[in-house]
Scaffold this motif. Structure first.
Motif, PDB file in Angstrom:
ATOM      1  N   ASN A 152      34.087  -0.355  53.186  1.00 53.11           N
ATOM      2  CA  ASN A 152      33.129  -0.529  52.100  1.00 53.11           C
ATOM      3  C   ASN A 152      33.428   0.467  50.999  1.00 53.11           C
ATOM      4  O   ASN A 152      34.157   1.445  51.199  1.00 53.11           O
ATOM      5  CB  ASN A 152      31.688  -0.374  52.598  1.00 53.11           C
ATOM      6  CG  ASN A 152      31.387   1.018  53.101  1.00 53.11           C
ATOM      7  OD1 ASN A 152      31.174   1.952  52.330  1.00 53.11           O
ATOM      8  ND2 ASN A 152      31.380   1.179  54.441  1.00 53.11           N
ATOM      9  N   SER A 153      32.873   0.205  49.832  1.00 47.60           N
ATOM     10  CA  SER A 153      33.125   1.005  48.646  1.00 47.60           C
ATOM     11  C   SER A 153      31.816   1.289  47.933  1.00 47.60           C
ATOM     12  O   SER A 153      31.039   0.372  47.679  1.00 47.60           O
ATOM     13  CB  SER A 153      34.082   0.234  47.705  1.00 47.60           C
ATOM     14  OG  SER A 153      34.123   0.806  46.421  1.00 47.60           O
ATOM     15  N   ASP A 154      31.548   2.558  47.597  1.00 50.12           N
ATOM     16  CA  ASP A 154      30.330   2.903  46.872  1.00 50.12           C
ATOM     17  C   ASP A 154      30.260   2.192  45.524  1.00 50.12           C
ATOM     18  O   ASP A 154      29.218   1.671  45.133  1.00 50.12           O
ATOM     19  CB  ASP A 154      30.260   4.418  46.648  1.00 50.12           C
ATOM     20  CG  ASP A 154      29.771   5.166  47.876  1.00 50.12           C
ATOM     21  OD1 ASP A 154      29.661   4.549  48.946  1.00 50.12           O
ATOM     22  OD2 ASP A 154      29.516   6.392  47.766  1.00 50.12           O
ATOM     23  N   ALA A 155      31.391   2.202  44.795  1.00 48.11           N
ATOM     24  CA  ALA A 155      31.423   1.585  43.471  1.00 48.11           C
ATOM     25  C   ALA A 155      31.710   0.093  43.538  1.00 48.11           C
ATOM     26  O   ALA A 155      31.709  -0.580  42.513  1.00 48.11           O
ATOM     27  CB  ALA A 155      32.453   2.284  42.584  1.00 48.11           C
ATOM     28  N   VAL A 275      45.062   6.737  39.050  1.00 48.23           N
ATOM     29  CA  VAL A 275      44.251   5.562  39.354  1.00 48.23           C
ATOM     30  C   VAL A 275      42.919   5.738  38.646  1.00 48.23           C
ATOM     31  O   VAL A 275      42.295   6.808  38.736  1.00 48.23           O
ATOM     32  CB  VAL A 275      44.015   5.404  40.870  1.00 48.23           C
ATOM     33  CG1 VAL A 275      43.163   4.166  41.149  1.00 48.23           C
ATOM     34  CG2 VAL A 275      45.332   5.326  41.630  1.00 48.23           C
ATOM     35  N   SER A 276      42.478   4.712  37.944  1.00 48.17           N
ATOM     36  CA  SER A 276      41.183   4.787  37.266  1.00 48.17           C
ATOM     37  C   SER A 276      40.513   3.428  37.317  1.00 48.17           C
ATOM     38  O   SER A 276      41.168   2.385  37.420  1.00 48.17           O
ATOM     39  CB  SER A 276      41.351   5.241  35.805  1.00 48.17           C
ATOM     40  OG  SER A 276      42.083   4.280  35.067  1.00 48.17           O
ATOM     41  N   SER A 277      39.185   3.449  37.264  1.00 43.36           N
ATOM     42  CA  SER A 277      38.420   2.208  37.301  1.00 43.36           C
ATOM     43  C   SER A 277      37.020   2.471  36.774  1.00 43.36           C
ATOM     44  O   SER A 277      36.470   3.557  36.972  1.00 43.36           O
ATOM     45  CB  SER A 277      38.352   1.652  38.728  1.00 43.36           C
ATOM     46  OG  SER A 277      37.559   0.480  38.783  1.00 43.36           O
ATOM     47  N   ASP A 278      36.448   1.477  36.094  1.00 43.73           N
ATOM     48  CA  ASP A 278      35.049   1.568  35.696  1.00 43.73           C
ATOM     49  C   ASP A 278      34.112   1.252  36.849  1.00 43.73           C
ATOM     50  O   ASP A 278      32.916   1.574  36.788  1.00 43.73           O
ATOM     51  CB  ASP A 278      34.761   0.598  34.541  1.00 43.73           C
ATOM     52  CG  ASP A 278      35.440   1.022  33.253  1.00 43.73           C
ATOM     53  OD1 ASP A 278      35.849   2.200  33.145  1.00 43.73           O
ATOM     54  OD2 ASP A 278      35.591   0.168  32.352  1.00 43.73           O
ATOM     55  N   ARG A 283      28.388   2.326  35.658  1.00 42.21           N
ATOM     56  CA  ARG A 283      28.584   3.775  35.674  1.00 42.21           C
ATOM     57  C   ARG A 283      29.124   4.243  37.028  1.00 42.21           C
ATOM     58  O   ARG A 283      28.810   5.344  37.483  1.00 42.21           O
ATOM     59  CB  ARG A 283      27.275   4.504  35.313  1.00 42.21           C
ATOM     60  CG  ARG A 283      26.801   4.198  33.896  1.00 42.21           C
ATOM     61  CD  ARG A 283      25.429   4.758  33.597  1.00 42.21           C
ATOM     62  NE  ARG A 283      24.403   4.215  34.482  1.00 42.21           N
ATOM     63  CZ  ARG A 283      23.860   2.994  34.348  1.00 42.21           C
ATOM     64  NH1 ARG A 283      24.283   2.184  33.397  1.00 42.21           N
ATOM     65  NH2 ARG A 283      22.941   2.576  35.181  1.00 42.21           N
ATOM     66  N   GLY A 284      29.958   3.411  37.647  1.00 43.85           N
ATOM     67  CA  GLY A 284      30.598   3.781  38.913  1.00 43.85           C
ATOM     68  C   GLY A 284      32.067   4.118  38.701  1.00 43.85           C
ATOM     69  O   GLY A 284      32.916   3.764  39.522  1.00 43.85           O
ATOM     70  N   ALA A 285      32.362   4.821  37.613  1.00 41.31           N
ATOM     71  CA  ALA A 285      33.749   5.039  37.206  1.00 41.31           C
ATOM     72  C   ALA A 285      34.445   6.078  38.079  1.00 41.31           C
ATOM     73  O   ALA A 285      33.820   6.962  38.662  1.00 41.31           O
ATOM     74  CB  ALA A 285      33.789   5.483  35.749  1.00 41.31           C
ATOM     75  N   SER A 286      35.775   5.957  38.133  1.00 36.01           N
ATOM     76  CA  SER A 286      36.619   6.909  38.848  1.00 36.01           C
ATOM     77  C   SER A 286      37.829   7.251  37.986  1.00 36.01           C
ATOM     78  O   SER A 286      38.409   6.368  37.340  1.00 36.01           O
ATOM     79  CB  SER A 286      37.114   6.326  40.179  1.00 36.01           C
ATOM     80  OG  SER A 286      36.041   5.979  41.020  1.00 36.01           O
ATOM     81  N   LYS A 314      37.540  12.639  39.803  1.00 41.51           N
ATOM     82  CA  LYS A 314      36.295  12.715  39.047  1.00 41.51           C
ATOM     83  C   LYS A 314      35.643  11.358  39.153  1.00 41.51           C
ATOM     84  O   LYS A 314      36.180  10.365  38.652  1.00 41.51           O
ATOM     85  CB  LYS A 314      36.541  13.084  37.592  1.00 41.51           C
ATOM     86  CG  LYS A 314      35.244  13.229  36.786  1.00 41.51           C
ATOM     87  CD  LYS A 314      35.517  13.740  35.370  1.00 41.51           C
ATOM     88  CE  LYS A 314      34.202  13.977  34.622  1.00 41.51           C
ATOM     89  NZ  LYS A 314      34.428  14.559  33.276  1.00 41.51           N
ATOM     90  N   THR A 315      34.524  11.298  39.861  1.00 38.63           N
ATOM     91  CA  THR A 315      33.845  10.028  40.084  1.00 38.63           C
ATOM     92  C   THR A 315      32.400  10.155  39.638  1.00 38.63           C
ATOM     93  O   THR A 315      31.726  11.135  39.953  1.00 38.63           O
ATOM     94  CB  THR A 315      33.882   9.617  41.570  1.00 38.63           C
ATOM     95  OG1 THR A 315      33.317  10.663  42.365  1.00 38.63           O
ATOM     96  CG2 THR A 315      35.301   9.356  42.027  1.00 38.63           C
ATOM     97  N   TYR A 316      31.956   9.144  38.911  1.00 41.23           N
ATOM     98  CA  TYR A 316      30.540   9.092  38.549  1.00 41.23           C
ATOM     99  C   TYR A 316      29.755   8.756  39.811  1.00 41.23           C
ATOM    100  O   TYR A 316      30.126   7.847  40.563  1.00 41.23           O
ATOM    101  CB  TYR A 316      30.303   8.033  37.469  1.00 41.23           C
ATOM    102  CG  TYR A 316      29.000   8.214  36.724  1.00 41.23           C
ATOM    103  CD1 TYR A 316      28.975   8.901  35.512  1.00 41.23           C
ATOM    104  CD2 TYR A 316      27.807   7.716  37.235  1.00 41.23           C
ATOM    105  CE1 TYR A 316      27.780   9.085  34.820  1.00 41.23           C
ATOM    106  CE2 TYR A 316      26.611   7.894  36.552  1.00 41.23           C
ATOM    107  CZ  TYR A 316      26.594   8.573  35.345  1.00 41.23           C
ATOM    108  OH  TYR A 316      25.415   8.751  34.671  1.00 41.23           O
ATOM    109  N   GLN A 317      28.670   9.479  40.052  1.00 43.10           N
ATOM    110  CA  GLN A 317      27.969   9.351  41.325  1.00 43.10           C
ATOM    111  C   GLN A 317      27.326   7.970  41.471  1.00 43.10           C
ATOM    112  O   GLN A 317      26.530   7.557  40.644  1.00 43.10           O
ATOM    113  CB  GLN A 317      26.899  10.436  41.447  1.00 43.10           C
ATOM    114  CG  GLN A 317      27.497  11.834  41.555  1.00 43.10           C
ATOM    115  CD  GLN A 317      26.435  12.909  41.516  1.00 43.10           C
ATOM    116  OE1 GLN A 317      25.289  12.670  41.810  1.00 43.10           O
ATOM    117  NE2 GLN A 317      26.827  14.123  41.149  1.00 43.10           N
TER     118      GLN A 317
END
Length: 827
Positions: A152-155, A275-278, A283-286, A314-317
């Protein structure tokens, strides 16, 4: 299931090109032990044409008529060269490599890995297996098709914070090592792979052991072990780049290089990744970055390798999840959530508007920031014909914080004086805090291996000594009313010191030609000290000491050359994690250590190509039964602490039992099907459900004789159907099913994760133009059927003034249909 069958029929109907030339296939094994050798290089007439898979198997789809030279190489073994005559019908080979040449880092890896003689359940994944799965998602997603695995994935999209469960156990109960060095955090026992983005691009192999498995360095395995290796040497120079773009503005870019073998002795390999993602969740960005660098020397009997790798995240909580009524659109119930959990003004309307992509936080720097630097120095030394030694020194440096906007905080809770303005006394303030971790983990490991070229007995003596220090502290970097504070006002501090010593001895003995026995014993001693106060100003001083003896034994019996029965018994014991001490509710007793008695038994069948289903087919089957009996197991209550970690409690008796079925069939490397199915029963016995009354005091809400363990689905399956309709083009359908899970141990239908089924599609197309070695185009379509589902969650609850129970469920929605497209170039 209907969708799966229809999709499978579509793939089966794809045209299969008829080849005029005949295929050549086989399985490469160790001549001493018969163990398959994954990752061996197959060269036809001097050109690298294939590599063996996790089972040591390879296929050359079309060998032209005439005479050819076939050469097989694997580091640490003498090369094997033989003449091959191309012919229209398939040829099946059984090459056996003799140990020799240079020593390899596998002396460290094999010391903690299972094989067909250790009577345990395991799955091997080679570099090739990982590469075809790797589009930049976190490592757990590359293991999703292995037995008993749920991810599973939080974002929501597989980038950022992810988790893996095996047999219902999350990563707190999964022992992870990289090159024999423990990866799990010494205090939380968790492995936060978000700190090592794109690690899979540098991994040469992974072994997943289910159950207790073999003795390893690090904490005891209570669900599985992941043994990750980056130690192999690539003998030819290379340069590669992988680039991915996909839904939610997801990017993965990396460059890799290697010198090959310089002067017959030296190698240098490196990688840089971003690696980056919104994120699927708003607001679940990484924003993730990493590097890998290794330099090695190898002689005939000596290998020295220095490895350093690092990741910064750096991940948005997004660990708060989504309130259940935001998923269902129930305004009245959402208002009840807001009243009980102090949602901000406008949050109800925003939650209804954002729905399943709702994120609680709106502060623009509500982020988790962490960096982890790893340094490893490995030595493999041959000690005569039958002995070798593997040893390693390691240092892991970790530091970082999460930043949090906190409205309406009481000044005195932060050591600040009330603010007097005229006749008014201000006792609360809005503020921004940072909670820091600053730690070092260092030590050494060793493994002395006895592996005679011809002999019935193989043995390993190994162990480790490690120490972990960690400072926990909080700072106020801004406050609306600063009172007597200053910038970076420190409002709590505690430090931890943990030492861990372990030693183990393991041996396999071939008693009879068809009967082998296995024995393994580990002694582990832990000392754990905490001093200071936590963020709630509670004194968390702790002194804990543990000594564990963990024996294991098993036997294997060969019914024939390709059939094997095995059975084993293993004991594992481990200490509680930090939060079990520091976050236990008032009145709860001190947590105790856990014990697991693991019984495993199974059957393996491997049918080489050309014997059973036709001249161009391969078949592998395995059935494994497990009974895992726990004493004082620490199970998740369903609630989280203030940094998103699950709260746990000891239960007297509990067990997991089930059957794991796996199968693989392939036809001439043009069509293959792999499937795994786990059926299990997971129970807490004599369960007492504790809830908070209207005054937030714990009381017993219910007592039951037996209940289902939280987060433990009774049915998990995974299926991959892959075809190659054209040379270089591979298409695959991946189907995953997970049955109902409960958010706590009450087995209440009001607090559950609904069952779900997910179908993915994967395409890989490789071409070899004259100006580069290879260009590969890739496409991964996740959740093809656009299902809305949740793969994780948690729950809170209490009684109101009338005694009625209030449930507050939060879920982590996973992304609907989305894609990742990639292009890779090898120079």
């Amino acid at each position: 299931m209907k969708n799966y069958l229809v999709s499978g029929a579509v793939l089966l109907a794809l045209p299969v090109t008829a080849w005029a030339q005949g295929p050549v296939s086989g399985t490469v094994t160790d001549a001493r032990t018969g163990t398959p050798l994954p990752g061996a290089t197959i060269l036809l007439d001097g050109a690298a044409s294939a590599a063996t898979d996790a089972a040591g198997a390879f296929t050359l789809p079309a060998v032209p008529a005439g005479s050819h030279e076939l050469r097989i190489t694997f580091l640490g073994y003498e090369p094997l060269t033989q003449r091959l005559q191309g012919q229209p019908t398939e040829q099946r080979l059984t090459p056996r490599l003799q140990p020799g040449g240079v020593l390899t880092g596998e002396a460290l890896v094999t010391a903690s890995r299972a094989n067909d003689r250790t009577a345990t359940a395991y799955t091997n994944l080679s570099r090739q297996d990982l590469q075809k799965r790797n589009f930049g998602q976190d490592l757990p997603y590359l293991l999703d098709q292995t037995p008993s695995v749920v991810v599973n994935s939080d974002a929501g999209a597989g980038v950022g914070y992810t988790d893996i469960r095996i047999r219902g156990t999350n990563n707190v109960g999964i022992n992870m090592t990289i090159n024999g060095v423990p990866l799990n955090d010494a205090e939380s026992h968790g492995s936060f792979l978000v700190n090592l983005p794109d690690l899979a691009s540098s991994v040469s192999s992974i072994q997943v052991q289910r159950g207790v498995g073999t003795s390893q360095n690090g904490g005891a395995a209570f669900g599985a072990s992941l043994n990750i290796s980056t130690l192999d040497n690539r003998l030819e120079p290379y340069a590669e780049t992988q680039n991915t773009f996909g839904s939610f503005n997801t990017w993965r870019n990396n460059v890799q290089f290697g010198t090959g073998l310089l002067g017959g002795h030296f190698t240098v390999d490196g990688r840089l990744s971003r690696v980056s993602s919104d994120g699927y969740v708003n607001r679940g960005a990484s924003d993730l970055k990493s590097y890998y660098l290794s330099a090695g020397y190898q002689g005939k009997n000596t290998l020295v390798k220095f490895i350093t790798f690092s990741g910064r995240e750096k991940t948005y909580q997004s660990w708060n999840g989504v309130p259940e009524p935001a998923l269902t659109g129930n305004r009245a119930l959402l208002q009840q959530y807001a009243d009980n959990y102090a949602l901000m003004d406008g949050d109800v309307e925003r939650a209804l508007r954002e729905g399943r992509r709702y994120s609680y936080y709106t502060y623009d720097n509500q982020t988790d920031n962490y960096q982890q630097n790893h340094y490893q120095l490995h030595l493999s030394q041959g000690l005569g014909a039958d002995w070798n030694l593997g040893a390693a020194l390691h240092l892991t440096r970790g530091f970082g914080y999460y930043e949090n906007y906190e409205p309406g905080q009481t000044l005195s809770d932060y050591g600040l004086a009330n603010v007097i303005v005229g006749a008014d006394t201000i006792r609360e303030t809005n503020l921004i805090s940072r909670k820091w971790l600053d730690n070092y983990f260092y030590g050494g490991t060793f493994a002395l291996n006895y592996q005679p070229r011809e002999g019935k007995l193989q043995a390993t003596l190994g162990g480790a000594a490690n120490q972990f220090t960690n400072d926990h502290y909080g700072e106020i970097i801004w406050a609306q009313y600063a009172s007597n504070g200053s910038i970076r006002q420190r409002y709590y501090f505690n430090d931890a010191l943990k030492t861990d010593y372990n030693a183990y001895a393991r041996a396999t003995w071939q008693v009879l030609p068809k009967l082998g026995v296995y024995g393994d014993v580990q002694v582990r001693h832990i000392r754990y000290n905490i001093d200071g106060v936590e963020d709630d100003q509670n004194d968390v001083t702790t002194r804990a000491r543990y000594t564990f003896l963990n024996p294991k034994a098993g036997a294997t019996f060969s019914l024939s050359a390709n059939q094997q029965l095995y059975a084993s018994f293993a004991v594992a014991q481990r200490e509680p994690v930090r939060s079990d001490f520091t976050d236990r509710p008032a009145g709860e007793p001190q947590p105790t250590s856990e014990r697991l008695d693991d019984f495993e038994g199974g059957y393996r069948f491997t049918q080489p190509s050309g014997s059973l289903l036709g001249p161009n087919t391969t078949l592998r089957l395995e059935a494994n039964y497990f009974y895992m009996r726990y004493r004082n197991q620490l199970v998740a209550t369903g609630q989280l602490n203030d940094v998103g970690s699950p709260l746990r409690t000891n239960v007297g008796r509990s067990y997991r039992t089930g059957l794991e079925l796996t199968g693989f069939a392939s036809a001439n490397d043009k069509l293959s099907l792999s499937s795994t199915l786990t059926l299990s029963r997971n129970r807490v016995e004599d369960f007492r459900e504790i809830v908070l009354d209207s005054n937030y005091s714990p009381i017993v809400a219910a007592e039951t004789r037996s209940s289902t363990i939280s987060y433990s689905p009774s049915v998990v399956s995974a299926h991959t159907l892959e075809g190659q309709p054209l040379q270089g083009l591979r298409l695959a359908l991946l189907y995953k099913t997970v049955s109902r899970q409960y958010l706590d141990n009450s087995a209440s239908e009001d607090r559950r994760i609904k069952p779900y089924q997910v179908l993915d599609f994967r395409l890989r197309y490789a071409i070899r133009p004259s100006f580069v070695k290879e260009i590969e185009l890739g496409l991964l379509v996740n959740n093809v059927l656009n299902r809305r589902y949740e793969a994780n969650g948690y729950t809170y609850g209490n009684l109101d003034a009338t005694g009625q129970r209030l449930n507050f469920n939060f879920y982590f929605p996973q992304a609907t249909r989305n894609f990742l497209a990639s292009i890779g170039v090898k120079f």
